[in-house]
Enzyme design. Sequence first.
Site, PDB file in Angstrom:
ATOM      1  N   ILE A  15       0.828  -1.213   0.000  1.00 37.06           N
ATOM      2  CA  ILE A  15       0.000   0.000   0.000  1.00 37.06           C
ATOM      3  C   ILE A  15       0.862   1.263   0.000  1.00 37.06           C
ATOM      4  O   ILE A  15       0.404   2.335  -0.419  1.00 37.06           O
ATOM      5  CB  ILE A  15      -0.958  -0.030   1.214  1.00 37.06           C
ATOM      6  CG1 ILE A  15      -2.168   0.843   0.978  1.00 37.06           C
ATOM      7  CG2 ILE A  15      -0.259   0.354   2.508  1.00 37.06           C
ATOM      8  CD1 ILE A  15      -3.317   0.611   1.959  1.00 37.06           C
ATOM      9  N   ASN A  28      11.738  -8.853   6.846  1.00 36.13           N
ATOM     10  CA  ASN A  28      12.073  -8.153   8.087  1.00 36.13           C
ATOM     11  C   ASN A  28      11.634  -9.005   9.273  1.00 36.13           C
ATOM     12  O   ASN A  28      10.561  -9.611   9.239  1.00 36.13           O
ATOM     13  CB  ASN A  28      11.371  -6.795   8.144  1.00 36.13           C
ATOM     14  CG  ASN A  28      11.857  -5.849   7.054  1.00 36.13           C
ATOM     15  OD1 ASN A  28      13.049  -5.802   6.754  1.00 36.13           O
ATOM     16  ND2 ASN A  28      10.943  -5.109   6.448  1.00 36.13           N
ATOM     17  N   VAL A  61       4.210  -5.787  10.407  1.00 34.34           N
ATOM     18  CA  VAL A  61       3.079  -6.709  10.390  1.00 34.34           C
ATOM     19  C   VAL A  61       3.599  -8.098  10.757  1.00 34.34           C
ATOM     20  O   VAL A  61       4.482  -8.641  10.076  1.00 34.34           O
ATOM     21  CB  VAL A  61       2.390  -6.729   9.005  1.00 34.34           C
ATOM     22  CG1 VAL A  61       1.230  -7.720   8.998  1.00 34.34           C
ATOM     23  CG2 VAL A  61       1.893  -5.334   8.622  1.00 34.34           C
ATOM     24  N   HIS A  99       6.177 -12.257   5.621  1.00 40.32           N
ATOM     25  CA  HIS A  99       5.984 -11.818   4.236  1.00 40.32           C
ATOM     26  C   HIS A  99       7.327 -11.503   3.611  1.00 40.32           C
ATOM     27  O   HIS A  99       8.250 -11.043   4.270  1.00 40.32           O
ATOM     28  CB  HIS A  99       5.057 -10.597   4.159  1.00 40.32           C
ATOM     29  CG  HIS A  99       5.424  -9.492   5.089  1.00 40.32           C
ATOM     30  ND1 HIS A  99       5.125  -9.538   6.438  1.00 40.32           N
ATOM     31  CD2 HIS A  99       6.069  -8.319   4.891  1.00 40.32           C
ATOM     32  CE1 HIS A  99       5.563  -8.431   7.019  1.00 40.32           C
ATOM     33  NE2 HIS A  99       6.158  -7.678   6.108  1.00 40.32           N
ATOM     34  N   HIS A 130       9.136  -9.244   0.806  1.00 43.91           N
ATOM     35  CA  HIS A 130       9.016  -8.052  -0.035  1.00 43.91           C
ATOM     36  C   HIS A 130       9.753  -8.307  -1.351  1.00 43.91           C
ATOM     37  O   HIS A 130      10.920  -8.714  -1.331  1.00 43.91           O
ATOM     38  CB  HIS A 130       9.684  -6.843   0.623  1.00 43.91           C
ATOM     39  CG  HIS A 130       9.052  -6.357   1.886  1.00 43.91           C
ATOM     40  ND1 HIS A 130       8.273  -5.220   1.944  1.00 43.91           N
ATOM     41  CD2 HIS A 130       9.102  -6.832   3.154  1.00 43.91           C
ATOM     42  CE1 HIS A 130       7.882  -5.013   3.203  1.00 43.91           C
ATOM     43  NE2 HIS A 130       8.382  -5.971   3.953  1.00 43.91           N
TER      44      HIS A 130
HETATM   45  P1  AMP Z   1       7.163  -5.015   7.339  1.00 43.89           P
HETATM   46  O1  AMP Z   1       7.695  -3.725   7.840  1.00 43.89           O
HETATM   47  O2  AMP Z   1       8.223  -5.904   6.754  1.00 43.89           O
HETATM   48  O3  AMP Z   1       6.313  -5.721   8.376  1.00 43.89           O
HETATM   49  O4  AMP Z   1       6.247  -4.656   6.115  1.00 43.89           O
HETATM   50  C1  AMP Z   1       4.866  -4.419   6.220  1.00 43.89           C
HETATM   51  C2  AMP Z   1       4.446  -3.827   4.911  1.00 43.89           C
HETATM   52  O5  AMP Z   1       3.036  -3.916   4.821  1.00 43.89           O
HETATM   53  C3  AMP Z   1       4.811  -2.354   4.742  1.00 43.89           C
HETATM   54  O6  AMP Z   1       5.649  -2.197   3.598  1.00 43.89           O
HETATM   55  C4  AMP Z   1       3.450  -1.665   4.574  1.00 43.89           C
HETATM   56  O7  AMP Z   1       3.495  -0.593   3.654  1.00 43.89           O
HETATM   57  C5  AMP Z   1       2.584  -2.815   4.077  1.00 43.89           C
HETATM   58  N1  AMP Z   1       1.161  -2.656   4.335  1.00 43.89           N
HETATM   59  C6  AMP Z   1       0.569  -2.252   5.482  1.00 43.89           C
HETATM   60  N2  AMP Z   1      -0.768  -2.250   5.336  1.00 43.89           N
HETATM   61  C7  AMP Z   1      -1.028  -2.688   4.077  1.00 43.89           C
HETATM   62  C8  AMP Z   1      -2.223  -2.916   3.323  1.00 43.89           C
HETATM   63  N3  AMP Z   1      -3.434  -2.683   3.842  1.00 43.89           N
HETATM   64  N4  AMP Z   1      -2.101  -3.341   2.049  1.00 43.89           N
HETATM   65  C9  AMP Z   1      -0.887  -3.566   1.519  1.00 43.89           C
HETATM   66  N5  AMP Z   1       0.277  -3.395   2.168  1.00 43.89           N
HETATM   67  C10 AMP Z   1       0.210  -2.947   3.438  1.00 43.89           C
END
Ligand code: AMP
Length: 114
Positions: A30, A86, A95, A99, A101
């Site tokens: 996002i 991460n 989050v 995941h 990236h």
């Molecule tokens: P991390 O910091 O590795 O946990 O990455 C979490 C990622 O989730 C970040 O790059 C956010 O921009 C992304 N993110 C958070 N909310 C959403 C969402 N609703 N849709 C898509 N990506 C998201």
Amino acid sequence: MPTLFERILNKEIPATIVHQDERVTAFRDIQPRAPVHILVVPTKPIPTANDIEDGDEALIGHMFTVARDLARREGIAEDGYRLIINCNKHGGQEVYHLHLHLLGGKPLGPMVSA
Ligand code: AMP
């Protein structure tokens, strides 16, 4: 409490999904940090890299083959890209649902800032 990404996987929260199969879903970040920024998320809610189990090896491998195929499809495979996971506070994890990236579409600079 389901994680944000579980809610996306369950279609409770909208996202631009670019790949979905039984084991993983990939959608556009996002807040993209590069022209291509896709998150590859396992259906199984593994909180962090620390929580990966030996039995998850095939799943983790699948996340990488999906990322490889998406890089080709997005047209960034030749020039190159970066794959990042991460973990926890020092890794900058926001989050707590594992995941991968996939980032690319421009030179990404140094791997970490000093
Ligand atoms: P991390 O910091 O590795 O946990 O990455 C979490 C990622 O989730 C970040 O790059 C956010 O921009 C992304 N993110 C958070 N909310 C959403 C969402 N609703 N849709 C898509 N990506 C998201």
